[in-house]
Write a protein that holds these residues in place. Structure first.
Motif, short mmCIF file in Angstrom:
data_model
loop_
_atom_site.label_atom_id
_atom_site.label_comp_id
_atom_site.label_asym_id
_atom_site.label_seq_id
_atom_site.Cartn_x
_atom_site.Cartn_y
_atom_site.Cartn_z
N GLU A 70 23.64 51.17 24.79
CA GLU A 70 22.26 50.94 24.38
C GLU A 70 21.28 51.71 25.26
O GLU A 70 20.37 52.37 24.78
N TYR A 71 21.51 51.61 26.57
CA TYR A 71 20.59 52.26 27.51
C TYR A 71 21.16 53.53 28.13
O TYR A 71 20.53 54.16 28.95
N TYR A 72 22.39 53.88 27.76
CA TYR A 72 23.08 55.08 28.26
C TYR A 72 23.51 54.99 29.72
O TYR A 72 24.07 55.94 30.24
N ASN A 73 23.15 53.92 30.42
CA ASN A 73 23.51 53.90 31.83
C ASN A 73 24.96 53.49 32.01
O ASN A 73 25.58 52.93 31.10
N LEU A 74 25.52 53.81 33.18
CA LEU A 74 26.85 53.32 33.50
C LEU A 74 26.70 51.91 34.07
O LEU A 74 25.77 51.63 34.80
N TRP A 75 27.64 51.06 33.73
CA TRP A 75 27.64 49.70 34.26
C TRP A 75 28.82 49.63 35.23
O TRP A 75 29.97 49.76 34.82
N ILE A 76 28.50 49.47 36.49
CA ILE A 76 29.53 49.45 37.52
C ILE A 76 29.60 48.06 38.13
O ILE A 76 28.59 47.48 38.49
N GLN A 77 30.81 47.53 38.21
CA GLN A 77 31.03 46.26 38.90
C GLN A 77 32.18 46.46 39.87
O GLN A 77 32.91 47.43 39.77
N GLY A 78 32.33 45.53 40.77
CA GLY A 78 33.46 45.64 41.70
C GLY A 78 33.02 45.39 43.12
O GLY A 78 31.99 44.79 43.37
N GLY A 79 33.83 45.88 44.06
CA GLY A 79 33.55 45.66 45.46
C GLY A 79 33.93 44.24 45.87
O GLY A 79 34.54 43.50 45.10
N PRO A 80 33.55 43.85 47.08
CA PRO A 80 33.99 42.55 47.59
C PRO A 80 33.46 41.37 46.77
O PRO A 80 34.11 40.34 46.70
N ARG A 81 32.28 41.54 46.16
CA ARG A 81 31.75 40.40 45.41
C ARG A 81 32.61 40.10 44.19
O ARG A 81 32.87 38.95 43.88
N ALA A 82 33.05 41.15 43.48
CA ALA A 82 33.96 40.90 42.36
C ALA A 82 35.30 40.40 42.87
O ALA A 82 35.89 39.49 42.30
N ARG A 83 35.77 40.98 43.96
CA ARG A 83 37.10 40.67 44.47
C ARG A 83 37.18 39.23 44.98
O ARG A 83 38.17 38.54 44.74
N VAL A 84 36.15 38.77 45.66
CA VAL A 84 36.22 37.46 46.29
C VAL A 84 35.49 36.37 45.49
O VAL A 84 36.00 35.26 45.36
N PHE A 85 34.32 36.68 44.96
CA PHE A 85 33.52 35.64 44.32
C PHE A 85 33.76 35.52 42.81
O PHE A 85 33.57 34.47 42.23
N PHE A 86 34.12 36.62 42.17
CA PHE A 86 34.22 36.59 40.70
C PHE A 86 35.56 37.03 40.13
O PHE A 86 35.61 37.58 39.04
N PRO A 87 36.69 36.79 40.84
CA PRO A 87 37.95 37.29 40.30
C PRO A 87 38.33 36.62 38.98
O PRO A 87 38.99 37.22 38.15
N GLU A 88 37.89 35.40 38.78
CA GLU A 88 38.25 34.69 37.55
C GLU A 88 37.24 34.93 36.44
O GLU A 88 37.43 34.48 35.31
N ASP A 89 36.14 35.60 36.76
CA ASP A 89 35.07 35.76 35.78
C ASP A 89 34.44 37.13 35.95
O ASP A 89 33.24 37.26 36.22
N PRO A 90 35.26 38.19 35.84
CA PRO A 90 34.76 39.52 36.20
C PRO A 90 33.56 39.97 35.38
O PRO A 90 32.74 40.74 35.86
N TYR A 91 33.46 39.49 34.16
CA TYR A 91 32.36 39.93 33.31
C TYR A 91 31.02 39.62 33.98
O TYR A 91 30.05 40.38 33.86
N ASN A 92 30.96 38.50 34.69
CA ASN A 92 29.71 38.10 35.31
C ASN A 92 29.55 38.59 36.75
O ASN A 92 28.60 38.21 37.44
N ALA A 93 30.47 39.42 37.19
CA ALA A 93 30.33 39.98 38.55
C ALA A 93 29.08 40.86 38.60
O ALA A 93 28.71 41.47 37.60
#
Lengths: 336, 565
Positions: free
Chosen positions: A200-223
């Protein structure tokens, strides 16, 4: 169809500009040094709340980088942030008691200030815990970069967020005022980022790093999103849409090459995980003024009760931008 | 005898002043052309700042646009002034305001004095020029260009297309052959005055006014008419990137520039204080080389262009996201995928890591989570083994893993129980080496303690998944190195295929395999398959296991098999 979409984007941009215009009522000017802004100056726009302890190093860091003027919005701090900023000659300061959430997490305010003061300037929009590094940033000031971007015909510059963290519990070492936060938080995740394109906006959506690894491993979509486009040659009809993750017009989000090459890019080192993080989390759980009902903060709180160490065996210790370039997190592109 | 400098200046006047002062105070006359667009409140102080030097003069001002005749016009006027005012100038050096001398002026003077009749100007024919901007080389000389390329690009392009369509062609004047080259030259008095006093100059000027980027072709062409001693290279170090804009030198290029032994470099960033301080200070200036040697700088800049145009294969990041079919490689390094091997052999990963020089993982896409080597919860780059995190972007997981481990070959197990989203990526990736023993998953089912009904359902599910997977691997467009055996064929002679795979990966020692992995006991397997058939399922991927062979099944081979060489 594309014309409809095009028009919808235009409406959204106009709406954002209208909201920014409305939000000007929220802001009361405390210190106006904007007359000192020179024609070629690179400006910095920042919203903060209770960040007194971080300010000295933040200002020092960006002054050394070559930022000529700072535009701060203080969201009703009750520490000494305001009085500290009032002593700085290269700072213009606004104050607001309005809701951060209702201002789209500060975006309306920043869009307004940028519209009013940053037209025609390269403008860096960052939080007070975000520290820009770009190729050659240890030897070249930021106007070397912006001059080069100008000559390459580029209007925006990507700098993804890299969460930095200490080894051991994040409150084990106490951050001192004026200290380089990356003396404590000197580790980062080098290669676990997940990228997709936002059609929609042409931007890249990047997730990851320690926050995804530690806080959102069960819910990566919301990382949390790590993609950022903080440096823009601002024009008064531009608008940030969601934090500094994306802008309108959409062409500004095309900071990546799709034909196999690499465009130049930098990184925002994120000094979020210091001992102050725990207090911030507590406060935020009360206030609920952050994105998605402070979902992130709830996750942080839960995890921090269990374990306060983000470090793992594969964490990388920060050295300099060249390291980030080799790891493929940033790129020199054709700047040499 | 000396060298005179003609300087074309339009910005950073304070830097131009410093450089002009250096030259002038070393007995090199300087003629400066300042762009008409520079406002008088800047121009006047600039002129005044140099008024103490009587060998610095200013020529008639024109307003100059990039790539237009105005630049040639300005240099013609300034050159004429130089030739008439300063008879001691044997060579004339064309420079810009963002040029910086890297070697002592004395060095340059000596160099030129030793070559009194040589013209230093890059001058090559259009056929030999690979670097023209906008795809125009020969057409520069045969079309008309009334529109600005920088400001009226659309009109420019349309007009070019129109001329091509109707076959318009200008005639190149008699007596000249178009040549191109860097616009920064150093010509002898003799040649330069011959060019400027040519009886045909008017007609040449009229012609070049309509040529595109005449400042890169006017002198470069005419020098061939008037001189036999052309050294086709510029004494000015000047690098252009792939978009045709000059690279700018910064403070951190100091060492490179020092070692380049070039006389003059451009463009210098006006705020590069260290460069200006170093090179303008004759006493510190350390260079005493002989011939200019820009090789190292060339390499750095061509590497930069390479990175911008091709990038690093297998890297996906914030400023590189190759579209489908646009990349040079989908992943960063070769890797091996083993399907069915863990079902057929006992402790296969352990055997493999003893045998080949590579990192061997278990099932990276196992539903319980990625089985990294040594059972680690995370791996290189802090990749997490969490299955949800992995499956959120399954392809990205693999490309990240391979990027993070560049330099070390990766091997991993795969099968129909695993997340299948990566199948397409692997099949289309020339770095992938995929070896499949089809139907081997049935052996693991057979060995499990599941209820037969569940077993039957699971067998049907896995067979369907693997069938779809194999269909992709067998499609004609795959790029991976793929080997597929039916299980029944593979167990006949496992040594040869294993040897071939291992040889391709790179064994730890280059001898024939001395040890094979131990195959699991197959007794009862044929009966098991028959039972599945009896319950209405048709297991077909594993090939034929006739019931009659059953009793003899390898009971004698239970010992670890060793190969005899």
């Amino acid at each position: 169809m594309s014309r409809v979409l095009h028009y919808r984007m235009r409406l959204r941009r106009k709406r954002a500009l209208w909201q920014a215009f409305r939000a000007r009522h929220d802001l009361s000017l405390l210190q106006d040094n904007t007359a000192k802004i020179g024609a070629d100056d690179v400006l910095l726009v920042c919203t903060l709340r209770n960040e007194r302890i971080r300010l000295p190093y933040f200002l020092k860091y960006y002054r050394e980088m070559g930022i000529s003027h700072f535009l701060f919005i203080d969201n009703d701090s009750n520490d000494a942030s305001r009085s500290y900023l009032m002593q700085q000659e290269d700072v213009s300061l606004w104050h607001t008691k309005a809701s951060y959430k209702k201002a789209a997490f500060g975006v309306h305010w920043m869009n307004w200030l940028s519209r009013k003061y940053c037209h025609g300037h390269w403008t860096l929009t960052v939080d007070v815990d975000e520290f820009l590094v770009f190729p050659f940033s240890d030897t070249r000031p930021i106007d070397a970069l912006t001059n080069w971007l100008d000559s390459s015909g580029r209007r925006s510059f990507s700098a993804m967020l890299i969460d930095m963290y200490p080894k051991g519990p994040i409150d084990a070492q106490v951050y001192q005022e004026g200290q380089n936060p990356f003396e404590i938080a000197e580790w980062f995740d080098s290669g676990n980022y997940m990228i997709s394109m936002n059609p929609e906006y042409y931007n890249l959506w990047i997730q990851g790093g320690p926050r995804a690894r530690v806080f959102f491993p069960e819910d990566p979509y919301n990382a949390p999103s790590m993609n950022k486009i903080p440096l823009v040659k601002w024009r008064r009809d531009y608008a940030y849409m969601q934090s500094t993750h994306m802008l309108l017009p959409r062409g500004l989000n095309l900071v990546y090459e799709t034909k196999g090459g690499e465009k130049a890019s930098g990184a925002l080192l994120h000094a979020k995980f210091l001992h102050t993080f725990l207090e911030k989390t507590e406060e935020e759980l009360e206030r609920r003024e952050h994105y998605a009902d402070s979902r992130e903060f709830v996750a942080y709180h839960k995890q921090m009760e269990k374990d306060r160490d983000l470090w793992c065996k594969w964490s990388e210790k920060y050295i300099n931008w060249r390291q980030l370039e080799i790891l493929g997190l940033i790129s020199k592109g054709n700047w040499a | 005898m000396t060298v005179g400098f003609v300087m074309l200046v339009h910005t950073a006047l304070h830097r131009a002043e410093q450089v002009a002062r250096l030259w002038a105070s070393n007995d090199c006359p300087v003629v400066i052309h300042v762009d008409q667009r520079v406002p008088s409140e800047k121009y006047v102080p600039f002129v005044e700042s140099l008024s103490d030097l009587d060998n610095v003069v200013f020529s008639k001002r024109y307003s100059c646009d990039w790539g237009t005749w105005s630049l040639v016009r300005a240099s013609q006027d300034a050159s004429e002034l130089m030739l008439s005012r300063f008879p001691e100038a044997r060579h004339v050096y064309l420079a810009s305001g963002s040029c910086l001398p890297l070697r002592p002026v004395q060095d340059l003077k000596q160099y030129l004095a030793a070559r009194p009749n040589t013209n230093f100007i890059e001058s090559v024919t259009t056929e030999d020029v690979p670097w023209t901007v906008g795809g125009l080389d020969e057409e520069r000389f045969t079309l008309r260009f009334p529109f600005s390329w920088k400001r009226q690009r659309r009109l420019f392009d349309r007009y070019v297309r129109l001329q091509r369509k109707i076959g318009f062609k200008r005639h190149v004047p008699e007596g000249i052959t178009p040549h191109l080259g860097s616009q920064w030259w150093c010509l002898t008095r003799e040649t330069l005055s011959a060019i400027l006093q040519d009886t045909n100059r008017k007609s040449y000027d009229r012609y070049f006014k309509r040529v595109w980027i005449p400042d890169e072709s006017y002198y470069q062409t005419l020098v061939r008419r008037h001189s036999q001693t052309v050294e086709s290279r510029s004494l000015t170090l000047s690098k252009f990137d792939f978009e045709g804009k000059p690279h700018v030198f910064h403070d951190d290029h100091l060492q490179l520039l020092k070692r380049s032994d070039c006389f003059v470099a451009r463009k210098i960033w006006p705020k590069a204080d260290r460069l200006y301080d170093t090179f303008l200070n004759a006493s510190v200036n350390p260079m005493t080389g002989t011939e200019p040697n820009p090789g190292k700088i060339d390499r750095i800049f061509s590497k930069a262009v390479e990175r911008r145009v091709r990038g690093r294969a297998g890297l996906y990041m914030q400023s590189r996201m190759p579209g489908y079919g646009q990349d040079t490689g989908k992943t960063a390094a070769p890797y091996s995928v083993f399907e069915g091997f863990t079902d057929l052999f006992e402790e296969f990963p352990e055997w493999l890591s003893r045998t080949v020089d590579a990192r061997v993982h278990g099932h990276l896409y196992a539903p319980e989570g990625a089985q990294f080597a040594n059972g680690q919860p995370a791996f290189s780059g802090a990749l997490s083994s969490n299955p949800k995190l992995r499956d959120y972007n399954a392809c990205g997981f693999l490309t990240s893993l391979l990027w993070n481990t560049r330099g070390e070959r990766q091997c991993f197990m795969f099968g129909p129980r695993d997340t299948q989203d990566v199948t397409m990526l692997m099949a289309m990736d020339q770095n992938a080496q995929i070896s499949v023993i089809s139907g081997a998953w049935a052996l693991s089912l057979f060995k499990s303690n599941m209820q037969f009904n569940d077993l039957r359902r699971e067998a049907a599910r896995l067979q369907k998944i693997e069938g779809a997977h194999l269909e992709i691997l067998r499609s004609p467009t795959v790029k991976a190195r793929i080997r597929i055996w039916a299980m029944s064929d593979f167990i006949e002679s496992p040594a040869e295929p294993l040897q071939a795979i291992v040889d391709e990966i790179g064994p730890r020692n280059f001898r024939r395999l001395s040890e094979l992995p131990r195959m699991r006991d197959l007794s009862g397997f044929a009966q098991f398959l028959q039972n599945l058939k009896n319950h209405g399922m048709k297991p077909h991927l594993m090939g034929d296991f006739p019931m009659s062979d059953e009793p003899t099944t390898r009971s004698t081979e239970r010992k670890r098999p060793y190969l005899v060489r």
